[in-house]
Write a protein that holds these residues in place. Structure first.
Motif, PDB file in Angstrom:
ATOM      1  N   GLY A 185       0.778  -1.235   0.000  1.00 51.51           N
ATOM      2  CA  GLY A 185       0.000   0.000   0.000  1.00 51.51           C
ATOM      3  C   GLY A 185       0.806   1.279   0.000  1.00 51.51           C
ATOM      4  O   GLY A 185       0.234   2.375   0.079  1.00 51.51           O
ATOM      5  N   LEU A 186       2.139   1.178  -0.077  1.00 50.84           N
ATOM      6  CA  LEU A 186       2.994   2.359  -0.013  1.00 50.84           C
ATOM      7  C   LEU A 186       3.643   2.654  -1.367  1.00 50.84           C
ATOM      8  O   LEU A 186       3.914   1.747  -2.157  1.00 50.84           O
ATOM      9  N   VAL A 187       3.915   3.922  -1.592  1.00 49.45           N
ATOM     10  CA  VAL A 187       4.557   4.363  -2.832  1.00 49.45           C
ATOM     11  C   VAL A 187       6.025   3.955  -2.829  1.00 49.45           C
ATOM     12  O   VAL A 187       6.723   4.106  -1.820  1.00 49.45           O
ATOM     13  N   ASN A 188       6.505   3.436  -3.960  1.00 47.57           N
ATOM     14  CA  ASN A 188       7.922   3.135  -4.145  1.00 47.57           C
ATOM     15  C   ASN A 188       8.640   4.457  -4.397  1.00 47.57           C
ATOM     16  O   ASN A 188       8.579   5.018  -5.495  1.00 47.57           O
ATOM     17  N   LEU A 189       9.316   4.967  -3.384  1.00 45.81           N
ATOM     18  CA  LEU A 189       9.935   6.285  -3.461  1.00 45.81           C
ATOM     19  C   LEU A 189      11.180   6.288  -4.346  1.00 45.81           C
ATOM     20  O   LEU A 189      11.561   7.331  -4.882  1.00 45.81           O
ATOM     21  N   SER A 190      11.808   5.141  -4.494  1.00 39.77           N
ATOM     22  CA  SER A 190      12.959   5.044  -5.401  1.00 39.77           C
ATOM     23  C   SER A 190      12.501   5.235  -6.838  1.00 39.77           C
ATOM     24  O   SER A 190      13.099   5.974  -7.620  1.00 39.77           O
ATOM     25  N   GLU A 191      11.431   4.573  -7.175  1.00 38.49           N
ATOM     26  CA  GLU A 191      10.906   4.601  -8.541  1.00 38.49           C
ATOM     27  C   GLU A 191      10.305   5.950  -8.890  1.00 38.49           C
ATOM     28  O   GLU A 191      10.519   6.487  -9.984  1.00 38.49           O
ATOM     29  N   LYS A 192       9.563   6.532  -7.957  1.00 39.37           N
ATOM     30  CA  LYS A 192       8.819   7.759  -8.252  1.00 39.37           C
ATOM     31  C   LYS A 192       9.641   9.034  -8.053  1.00 39.37           C
ATOM     32  O   LYS A 192       9.491  10.002  -8.803  1.00 39.37           O
ATOM     33  N   TYR A 193      10.556   9.020  -7.066  1.00 43.70           N
ATOM     34  CA  TYR A 193      11.275  10.251  -6.741  1.00 43.70           C
ATOM     35  C   TYR A 193      12.798  10.108  -6.737  1.00 43.70           C
ATOM     36  O   TYR A 193      13.507  11.050  -6.360  1.00 43.70           O
ATOM     37  N   GLY A 194      13.298   8.952  -7.116  1.00 37.36           N
ATOM     38  CA  GLY A 194      14.745   8.766  -7.207  1.00 37.36           C
ATOM     39  C   GLY A 194      15.470   8.974  -5.889  1.00 37.36           C
ATOM     40  O   GLY A 194      16.565   9.543  -5.846  1.00 37.36           O
ATOM     41  N   VAL A 195      14.890   8.470  -4.802  1.00 33.89           N
ATOM     42  CA  VAL A 195      15.434   8.764  -3.474  1.00 33.89           C
ATOM     43  C   VAL A 195      16.765   8.073  -3.190  1.00 33.89           C
ATOM     44  O   VAL A 195      17.456   8.431  -2.232  1.00 33.89           O
ATOM     45  N   GLN A 209      16.374  -0.797   6.458  1.00 34.49           N
ATOM     46  CA  GLN A 209      15.078  -1.182   7.028  1.00 34.49           C
ATOM     47  C   GLN A 209      13.912  -0.621   6.232  1.00 34.49           C
ATOM     48  O   GLN A 209      12.804  -1.149   6.286  1.00 34.49           O
ATOM     49  N   GLY A 210      14.130   0.466   5.492  1.00 35.25           N
ATOM     50  CA  GLY A 210      13.050   1.087   4.731  1.00 35.25           C
ATOM     51  C   GLY A 210      12.842   0.489   3.354  1.00 35.25           C
ATOM     52  O   GLY A 210      11.960   0.929   2.608  1.00 35.25           O
ATOM     53  N   LYS A 211      13.651  -0.508   3.005  1.00 33.76           N
ATOM     54  CA  LYS A 211      13.583  -1.114   1.674  1.00 33.76           C
ATOM     55  C   LYS A 211      12.582  -2.257   1.607  1.00 33.76           C
ATOM     56  O   LYS A 211      12.319  -2.937   2.590  1.00 33.76           O
ATOM     57  N   GLY A 212      12.070  -2.476   0.395  1.00 33.32           N
ATOM     58  CA  GLY A 212      11.227  -3.620   0.137  1.00 33.32           C
ATOM     59  C   GLY A 212      12.035  -4.752  -0.469  1.00 33.32           C
ATOM     60  O   GLY A 212      13.221  -4.582  -0.785  1.00 33.32           O
ATOM     61  N   ALA A 213      11.404  -5.892  -0.670  1.00 34.42           N
ATOM     62  CA  ALA A 213      12.087  -7.045  -1.253  1.00 34.42           C
ATOM     63  C   ALA A 213      12.572  -6.757  -2.668  1.00 34.42           C
ATOM     64  O   ALA A 213      13.513  -7.390  -3.154  1.00 34.42           O
ATOM     65  N   ASP A 214      11.930  -5.778  -3.345  1.00 35.23           N
ATOM     66  CA  ASP A 214      12.319  -5.427  -4.707  1.00 35.23           C
ATOM     67  C   ASP A 214      13.477  -4.431  -4.760  1.00 35.23           C
ATOM     68  O   ASP A 214      13.907  -4.017  -5.834  1.00 35.23           O
ATOM     69  N   GLY A 215      13.987  -4.046  -3.582  1.00 37.00           N
ATOM     70  CA  GLY A 215      15.103  -3.115  -3.521  1.00 37.00           C
ATOM     71  C   GLY A 215      14.697  -1.655  -3.509  1.00 37.00           C
ATOM     72  O   GLY A 215      15.545  -0.769  -3.350  1.00 37.00           O
ATOM     73  N   GLY A 216      13.410  -1.378  -3.677  1.00 40.19           N
ATOM     74  CA  GLY A 216      12.934  -0.005  -3.645  1.00 40.19           C
ATOM     75  C   GLY A 216      12.759   0.507  -2.229  1.00 40.19           C
ATOM     76  O   GLY A 216      12.549  -0.274  -1.298  1.00 40.19           O
ATOM     77  N   MET A 217      12.832   1.826  -2.064  1.00 34.40           N
ATOM     78  CA  MET A 217      12.635   2.456  -0.755  1.00 34.40           C
ATOM     79  C   MET A 217      11.166   2.845  -0.585  1.00 34.40           C
ATOM     80  O   MET A 217      10.609   3.559  -1.421  1.00 34.40           O
TER      81      MET A 217
END
Length: 414
Positions: A97-107, A121-129
């Motif tokens: 339910g959360l936005v992938n901040l790596s994908e959307k904002y290049g964090v 700790q803020g990462k998902g299994a896909d490597g995104g933040m």
């Protein structure tokens, strides 16, 4: 921030705080105390610089996360920016339910600015933040300097190892002073700070339970020794008795995160200013005791404005330092650690330059990857199995084996 295992209970009254009328606000920030205290200081500058008006909703820690669980499951009702405690970040990220901040904002470009363990700790299994760390909880021991002086105890000697810590408790008991509020806090400290490389708090990297390992046996054993010797006050955190214990000197030490300083100073025990100091945790251990993340739910209608606030609160050193000075929310942004603020004495802690202690701990914490079943395992281990051992005298290995069976059953389809 908190908590953190830290957690704010229903003892804190539900409240709604807003910087603007909700109808006039562009975005809403959902969190728990003491975030409202820092937002009151931070938002005027943010709104002036961006023109974005922010409303904020504060619930006690438990109700906040219960509400968010429902919001994310139903796809409605959440704020544009949400605070997620470190204990919940794993399952919340896994919820989808959360936005992938790596994908959307290049964090990912900001990664080097943050404590490595918190970023992981803020990462998902896909490597995104999916959650940007906003504060950390370096674990320390708060202790009453007046009691230590009266007892003729040197803090360094008392924290050499757990045997020395227990010996302190036996000495204090003769004067009717408890060592700590609850022996459960000691078990938590050991569990959270002695994680072998490649393991999570409760699971290995393959997702297998590790709760019958030596780490858990030792944690339960030390805690049981404290309880069996009558050295803890048997007081639950965030209860009225806990608050009174801090105010009255009922117990001489408390293991917690850096964030506890803000609560002690601001509302729990302000009249005890000058009677406290902090040290490293006993037995030479370093670990995190809480911490918080900022995320954007996919349901947000204003993700760009929400990201602007998260970026302001996390990547901006001034914002991080302001929150640190206001509510003792230890910065997740490591670029702040050379600031002069860290060298300033803290009046509440008797003039100790305690922020240097917090920083030392933060720099020595090793990354521990959160697991999606952590919240289930935590409840079973710390709220059920540990209490059965401490309160009912259940055999430690038997309690852990039973806990492992329950954990496997309840996480089977996660």
């Amino acid at each position: 921030m908190n908590l953190k295992m830290l957690t704010l209970s229903s003892a804190i009254i539900f409240g709604l705080a807003s910087t603007a009328n909700a109808a006039d606000a562009d975005i809403r920030f959902d969190g728990f105390p003491d975030f409202d205290s820092s937002l009151k200081v931070l938002l005027p500058d943010f709104e002036k610089k961006t023109g974005i008006k922010v409303d904020y909703l504060m619930n006690n820690h438990g109700d906040h996360h219960t509400k968010l669980t429902t919001n994310l499951a139903t796809g409605s009702g959440a704020g544009d920016v949400i605070v997620v405690d470190v204990e919940k970040i794993g399952p919340f990220v896994a919820s989808g339910g959360l936005v992938n901040l790596s994908e959307k904002y290049g964090v990912d470009k900001y990664q080097d600015r943050f404590a490595a363990y918190a970023w992981a700790q803020g990462k998902g299994a896909d490597g995104g933040m999916y959650g940007i760390p906003v504060d950390l909880g370096p674990g320390v021991m708060y202790y009453r300097t007046d009691i230590f002086e009266k007892e003729g105890v040197k803090v360094d000697a008392a924290i050499t190892d757990w045997d020395a810590y227990i010996a302190l408790g036996k000495k204090l008991k003769k004067d009717n002073i408890f060592l700590i509020a609850s022996a459960a806090d000691v078990a938590q400290a050991i569990i959270f700070t002695t994680v072998p490389e490649g393991e999570g708090l409760y699971f290995d990297k393959e997702g297998n339970s590790v709760v019958t390992s030596e780490r858990f046996v030792k944690a339960f054993t030390v805690a049981k020794t404290i309880r069996d010797n009558g050295l803890d006050a048997r007081i639950t955190a965030w209860s009225n008795e806990w608050y009174e214990g801090f105010r009255n000197g009922t117990f001489a030490t408390q293991l917690s995160g850096a964030w506890l300083l803000g609560h002690l100073k601001n509302w729990i025990a302000p009249d005890t200013s000058g009677s406290w100091a902090v040290s490293n945790l006993p037995d030479g251990i370093y670990g995190s005791w809480g911490g918080s993340f900022l995320s954007i739910p996919k349901q947000s209608k204003n993700p760009d404005q929400a990201w602007a606030l998260i970026e302001y609160m996390t990547t901006n050193p001034d914002s991080q330092l302001t929150a640190f000075a206001t509510i003792a929310a230890f910065p997740s942004n490591i670029t702040t650690y050379d600031d002069a603020l860290f060298d300033q004495p803290i009046e509440f802690l008797g003039g100790q330059k305690a922020r240097q202690v917090f920083a030392e701990v933060a720099k020595n914490i090793k990354p521990v990857q959160p697991g999606k079943g952590d919240h289930v395992a935590r409840s079973i281990i710390l709220e059920n199995a540990l209490m059965q051992v401490l309160d009912e005298g259940k055999d430690i290995k038997e309690a852990l084996a039973e806990a492992e069976r329950l954990i496997k059953r309840r996480t089977r389809n996660m």
